[in-house]
Design a protein around this motif. Structure first.
Motif, mmCIF file in Angstrom:
data_model
loop_
_atom_site.group_PDB
_atom_site.id
_atom_site.type_symbol
_atom_site.label_atom_id
_atom_site.label_comp_id
_atom_site.label_asym_id
_atom_site.label_seq_id
_atom_site.Cartn_x
_atom_site.Cartn_y
_atom_site.Cartn_z
ATOM 1 N N THR A 132 0.797 -1.119 0.043
ATOM 2 C CA THR A 132 -0.047 0.092 0.167
ATOM 3 C C THR A 132 0.871 1.300 0.010
ATOM 4 O OG1 THR A 132 -0.223 0.192 2.413
ATOM 5 C CG2 THR A 132 -2.010 -1.282 1.107
ATOM 6 N N VAL A 133 2.035 1.260 0.687
ATOM 7 C CA VAL A 133 2.767 2.444 0.707
ATOM 8 C C VAL A 133 3.355 2.677 -0.804
ATOM 9 C CG1 VAL A 133 4.999 3.094 1.299
ATOM 10 C CG2 VAL A 133 3.683 2.363 3.197
ATOM 11 N N PRO A 134 3.994 1.777 -1.505
ATOM 12 C CA PRO A 134 4.128 2.420 -2.922
ATOM 13 C C PRO A 134 2.816 2.793 -3.716
ATOM 14 C CG PRO A 134 5.256 0.531 -2.362
ATOM 15 C CD PRO A 134 4.231 0.468 -1.411
ATOM 16 N N VAL A 135 2.011 2.273 -3.627
ATOM 17 C CA VAL A 135 0.912 2.468 -4.435
ATOM 18 C C VAL A 135 0.262 4.057 -3.928
ATOM 19 C CG1 VAL A 135 -1.855 2.444 -4.730
ATOM 20 C CG2 VAL A 135 -0.190 0.351 -4.563
ATOM 21 N N PHE A 136 0.432 4.361 -2.642
ATOM 22 C CA PHE A 136 0.012 5.794 -2.182
ATOM 23 C C PHE A 136 1.184 6.805 -2.537
ATOM 24 C CE2 PHE A 136 0.410 9.357 0.495
ATOM 25 C CZ PHE A 136 -0.659 9.740 1.402
ATOM 26 N N VAL A 137 2.348 6.409 -2.762
ATOM 27 C CA VAL A 137 3.499 7.396 -3.284
ATOM 28 C C VAL A 137 3.033 7.618 -4.612
ATOM 29 C CG1 VAL A 137 6.049 7.623 -3.532
ATOM 30 C CG2 VAL A 137 5.217 6.620 -1.823
ATOM 31 N N ASN A 138 2.919 6.407 -5.517
ATOM 32 C CA ASN A 138 2.702 6.570 -7.013
ATOM 33 C C ASN A 138 1.407 7.514 -7.176
ATOM 34 O OD1 ASN A 138 4.762 4.787 -7.469
ATOM 35 N ND2 ASN A 138 3.834 3.119 -7.702
ATOM 36 N N ARG A 145 5.931 4.896 -10.208
ATOM 37 C CA ARG A 145 7.466 4.781 -10.211
ATOM 38 C C ARG A 145 7.729 3.849 -9.029
ATOM 39 N NH1 ARG A 145 10.866 9.984 -7.984
ATOM 40 N NH2 ARG A 145 12.628 9.296 -7.978
ATOM 41 N N TYR A 146 7.273 3.319 -8.088
ATOM 42 C CA TYR A 146 7.607 2.385 -7.129
ATOM 43 C C TYR A 146 6.899 1.127 -6.963
ATOM 44 C CZ TYR A 146 10.144 6.677 -5.492
ATOM 45 O OH TYR A 146 10.875 7.434 -5.156
ATOM 46 N N GLU A 147 7.657 -0.002 -6.891
ATOM 47 C CA GLU A 147 7.139 -1.349 -6.975
ATOM 48 C C GLU A 147 6.656 -1.719 -5.474
ATOM 49 O OE1 GLU A 147 9.411 -3.956 -8.962
ATOM 50 O OE2 GLU A 147 9.341 -3.009 -11.006
ATOM 51 N N ASN A 148 6.256 -2.839 -4.996
ATOM 52 C CA ASN A 148 5.669 -3.133 -3.719
ATOM 53 C C ASN A 148 6.986 -3.564 -3.057
ATOM 54 O OD1 ASN A 148 3.037 -3.120 -4.224
ATOM 55 N ND2 ASN A 148 3.035 -5.502 -4.307
ATOM 56 N N ILE A 149 7.027 -3.298 -1.873
ATOM 57 C CA ILE A 149 8.488 -3.265 -1.024
ATOM 58 C C ILE A 149 8.384 -4.776 -0.737
ATOM 59 C CG2 ILE A 149 9.350 -2.895 1.315
ATOM 60 C CD1 ILE A 149 7.202 -0.299 1.309
ATOM 61 N N LYS A 162 4.854 17.404 -1.785
ATOM 62 C CA LYS A 162 3.791 18.027 -2.804
ATOM 63 C C LYS A 162 3.422 19.379 -2.763
ATOM 64 C CE LYS A 162 -0.772 16.654 -4.898
ATOM 65 N NZ LYS A 162 -0.279 17.292 -6.170
ATOM 66 N N THR A 163 3.261 19.847 -3.765
ATOM 67 C CA THR A 163 2.961 21.466 -4.278
ATOM 68 C C THR A 163 1.658 21.587 -5.016
ATOM 69 O OG1 THR A 163 4.492 22.147 -5.725
ATOM 70 C CG2 THR A 163 5.303 22.532 -3.461
ATOM 71 N N ALA A 164 1.323 22.796 -5.170
ATOM 72 C CA ALA A 164 0.284 22.898 -6.314
ATOM 73 C C ALA A 164 0.786 22.257 -7.685
ATOM 74 C CB ALA A 164 -0.322 24.326 -6.247
ATOM 75 N N ASP A 165 2.117 22.460 -7.829
ATOM 76 C CA ASP A 165 2.357 22.397 -9.397
ATOM 77 C C ASP A 165 3.205 20.934 -9.475
ATOM 78 O OD1 ASP A 165 1.426 24.751 -9.884
ATOM 79 O OD2 ASP A 165 3.252 25.678 -9.652
ATOM 80 N N GLN A 166 3.737 20.452 -8.236
ATOM 81 C CA GLN A 166 4.530 19.261 -8.736
ATOM 82 C C GLN A 166 4.613 18.420 -7.456
ATOM 83 O OE1 GLN A 166 8.524 20.587 -9.603
ATOM 84 N NE2 GLN A 166 8.902 21.357 -7.778
ATOM 85 N N ALA A 167 5.051 17.446 -7.638
ATOM 86 C CA ALA A 167 5.430 16.186 -6.544
ATOM 87 C C ALA A 167 6.659 15.553 -6.869
ATOM 88 C CB ALA A 167 4.324 15.182 -6.388
ATOM 89 N N THR A 168 7.460 15.451 -5.658
ATOM 90 C CA THR A 168 8.858 15.047 -5.664
ATOM 91 C C THR A 168 8.897 13.980 -4.523
ATOM 92 O OG1 THR A 168 9.846 16.498 -4.348
ATOM 93 C CG2 THR A 168 9.957 16.842 -6.643
ATOM 94 N N SER A 169 9.615 12.883 -4.785
ATOM 95 C CA SER A 169 9.975 12.081 -3.794
ATOM 96 C C SER A 169 11.298 11.269 -3.776
ATOM 97 C CB SER A 169 8.924 10.764 -3.952
ATOM 98 O OG SER A 169 9.383 9.890 -5.179
ATOM 99 N N PHE A 170 11.801 10.896 -2.702
ATOM 100 C CA PHE A 170 13.179 9.977 -2.370
ATOM 101 C C PHE A 170 12.809 8.807 -1.340
ATOM 102 C CE2 PHE A 170 13.471 13.674 0.338
ATOM 103 C CZ PHE A 170 14.246 13.279 1.631
#
Length: 175
Positions: A132-138, A145-149, A162-170
């Motif tokens: 569920t965590v990778p699905v949330f992030v995606n 971007r992310y597969e199951n852990i 997350k901002t109004a214009d973009q979302a980033t992750s690491f």
């Protein structure tokens, strides 16, 4: 020549007049930033393979305390957890140290609710599961971007901004 100079001077003077009644409308920018910290539950007790809702094992309880230390320097606004013992027990030390109540969520319906509007502009910890965590992030990123852990990884932290214009992750691996 005098007439041309007079016309230019009159034009310059009239163009410098700033007594207009209407001012340009500035478009308001949305600089609201939301940060989601997502972790999978810590190590669960696997002694009873038929138990669909196991507690954390000793290693998992230690990891849950470790998560509290990791988040001690981050002022969270809320802690969300699915309604399973292992996720609740993983979230508990963080919530306790930050004096927050654990908010329950259904990991399969979080996108159907007003969750994102309710958490806008805040720093949120979400404790979930390997699938569920990778699905949330995606979902937040708007891309796959992310597969199951993998089941062997319990110390991974996803950070999504997350901002109004973009979302980033690491990802941070805190094994």
């Amino acid at each position: 020549m005098k007439i041309t100079a007079s016309i230019i001077l009159l034009f310059l003077i009239s163009s410098c007049d700033n007594t207009t009644t209407e001012k340009p409308v500035k478009k308001e920018m949305d600089f609201t930033t939301t940060t989601y910290y997502l972790i999978r539950h810590a190590e669960k007790d696997r002694t009873n393979p038929d138990d669909e809702d196991p507690n954390l094992n000793e290693e998992g309880l230690l990891r849950a305390e470790h998560w509290a230390a990791v988040f001690s320097e981050i002022k969270l606004d809320a802690v969300y957890s699915s309604n399973y013992k292992r996720t609740q027990q993983t979230a508990q030390p963080v919530a306790r140290k930050q004096n927050l109540k654990i908010e329950n969520y259904d990991p399969h319906k979080v996108y159907e609710t007003d969750f994102f509007e309710k958490t806008k502009g805040k720093q949120i910890l979400v404790v979930g599961h390997s699938n569920t965590v990778p699905v949330f992030v995606n979902h937040v990123l708007g891309q796959e971007r992310y597969e199951n852990i993998p089941d062997s990884i319990d110390g991974r932290l996803y950070v999504v901004t997350k901002t109004a214009d973009q979302a980033t992750s690491f990802i941070l691996n805190l094994e």
